[in-house]
Design an enzyme around this catalytic site. Structure first.
Site, PDB file in Angstrom:
ATOM      1  N   LYS A  17       0.681  -4.241  -1.816  1.00  0.00           N
ATOM      2  CA  LYS A  17      -0.158  -4.734  -2.925  1.00  0.00           C
ATOM      3  C   LYS A  17       0.721  -5.084  -4.118  1.00  0.00           C
ATOM      4  O   LYS A  17       1.848  -4.592  -4.250  1.00  0.00           O
ATOM      5  CB  LYS A  17      -1.206  -3.695  -3.343  1.00  0.00           C
ATOM      6  CG  LYS A  17      -0.667  -2.317  -3.788  1.00  0.00           C
ATOM      7  CD  LYS A  17      -0.307  -2.178  -5.255  1.00  0.00           C
ATOM      8  CE  LYS A  17       0.117  -0.762  -5.637  1.00  0.00           C
ATOM      9  NZ  LYS A  17       0.795  -0.640  -6.933  1.00  0.00           N
ATOM     10  N   ASP A 149      -3.419   5.307  -4.909  1.00  0.00           N
ATOM     11  CA  ASP A 149      -3.601   3.960  -4.338  1.00  0.00           C
ATOM     12  C   ASP A 149      -4.117   3.976  -2.898  1.00  0.00           C
ATOM     13  O   ASP A 149      -4.352   2.925  -2.316  1.00  0.00           O
ATOM     14  CB  ASP A 149      -2.258   3.212  -4.321  1.00  0.00           C
ATOM     15  CG  ASP A 149      -1.803   2.799  -5.709  1.00  0.00           C
ATOM     16  OD1 ASP A 149      -2.673   2.633  -6.589  1.00  0.00           O
ATOM     17  OD2 ASP A 149      -0.586   2.652  -5.901  1.00  0.00           O
TER      18      ASP A 149
END
Ligand code: C5P
Length: 297
Positions: A17, A149
């Site tokens: 990401k 995350d």
């Protein structure tokens, strides 16, 4: 996250990401920071292969299809893959073992979520090969205890807003694909160390305009709205990041920024072709690892 079953083995490909926005909203009694962040998945993947073992051992080995693996990356309890596997066993009471091969391509200490992505893949992969049948809601509860995350990668949306510690995920629509050139400098950044140096903004920026711009596919507008409250403290701490950002800004990209707590930085490019051209050019400059990648669709 992409899953392929082959015989007794399950292969999971799990992406990296980038954070296009990260604002600090406050400090919490538990020591974490309350934040608002925009995470977007990009097409750079770690591959994990899970095979149920006949013994109760959980064994993690490095796969040969990985790149740039640091020799000291741990294969014990310090690794989020092992922690995710043990957490699943503790939670369900199973004592099954597994052989896990990790082909590591997402750079470490980069702010690209590699460790979290691997942890999410482990929760999904072992839930399947151990036939545990846990629903996603339960995997999400476990994910939140492993790192801020991990929840993002469990759902594997194209993009999402992360709130709270970053673990409360709301998917966001993205029109088209965003092309990036990504540079991971030689040195890495420890997330905890970076957060120790931050100052809270007196007037936090809002994420709303960026979310709208992503939905309408206005890349030039998206470029103007990139923000990362961790970037200034990291630039002060890490000269490699300062140099990398400077180099990216000189490349005619729409905008350059740092992802998460660093040390990887990215340029948002005008086209996939431009991203590839810049990646080729920067690869010869000894800056670190260089990639071109697009957001997922
Ligand atoms: O959750 P994760 O393990 O990724 O966080 C690593 C460290 O970063 C935490 O121990 C904490 O010191 C810091 N952090 C923070 N606020 C957040 C996320 C992380 O202070 N929202």
């Amino acid at each position: 996250m992409r899953l392929h079953q082959q015989g007794r083995s399950l292969t999971v490909e799990t992406p990296a990401k980038l954070n296009l926005f990260l604002e600090l909203l406050g400090r919490r009694p538990d020591g974490y920071h309350e934040l608002e962040t925009l995470l977007i998945s990009v097409g750079l993947y770690d591959t994990l292969v899970f095979t149920p073992a006949d013994s109760d051992q959980i064994e993690l080995v490095w796969g040969s299809r990985g790149t740039g693996l640091p020799a000291d990356l741990p294969v014990d309890e310090r690794n989020l893959i092992i922690r995710a596997a043990r957490l699943l066993r503790q939670h369900t009471g199973t004592n099954q073992g597994a052989h896990i091969t990790l082909h590591k391509r997402i750079p470490v200490e980069a702010g690209m979520g590699g460790g979290s992505s691997d942890a999410a893949a482990t929760l999904v992969g072992l839930n399947r090969v151990w036939k545990l049948g846990l629903p996603m809601s339960e995997l999400h509860n476990l994910a939140a205890t492993l790192g801020s995350d991990v929840n993002f990668f469990l759902d594997s949306p194209v993009a999402a807003v992360g709130r709270g510690r970053g673990e409360q995920i709301t998917p966001v629509d993205v029109r088209g694909v965003l092309p990036f050139v990504i540079v991971k400098p030689h040195s890495g950044c420890s997330t905890a160390a970076v957060f120790r140096h931050v100052q809270l903004p007196s007037a936090p920026k809002s994420i709303t305009t960026l979310c709208s711009a992503l939905g309408t596919g206005q890349t030039q507008h998206v470029a103007k709205l990139l923000h990362n409250a961790l970037q200034a403290p990291v630039v002060d701490l890490n000269v490699d990041v300062a140099l990398t950002l400077q180099t990216l800004q000189q490349q005619d990209v729409l905008a350059a920024g740092m992802t998460g707590s660093g040390s990887a930085c990215f340029g948002l490019c005008r086209s996939v072709r431009q991203a590839r051209t810049i990646a080729r050019r920067l690869s010869s400059q000894e800056l670190g690892q260089v990639f071109s990648a697009t957001s997922l669709t």
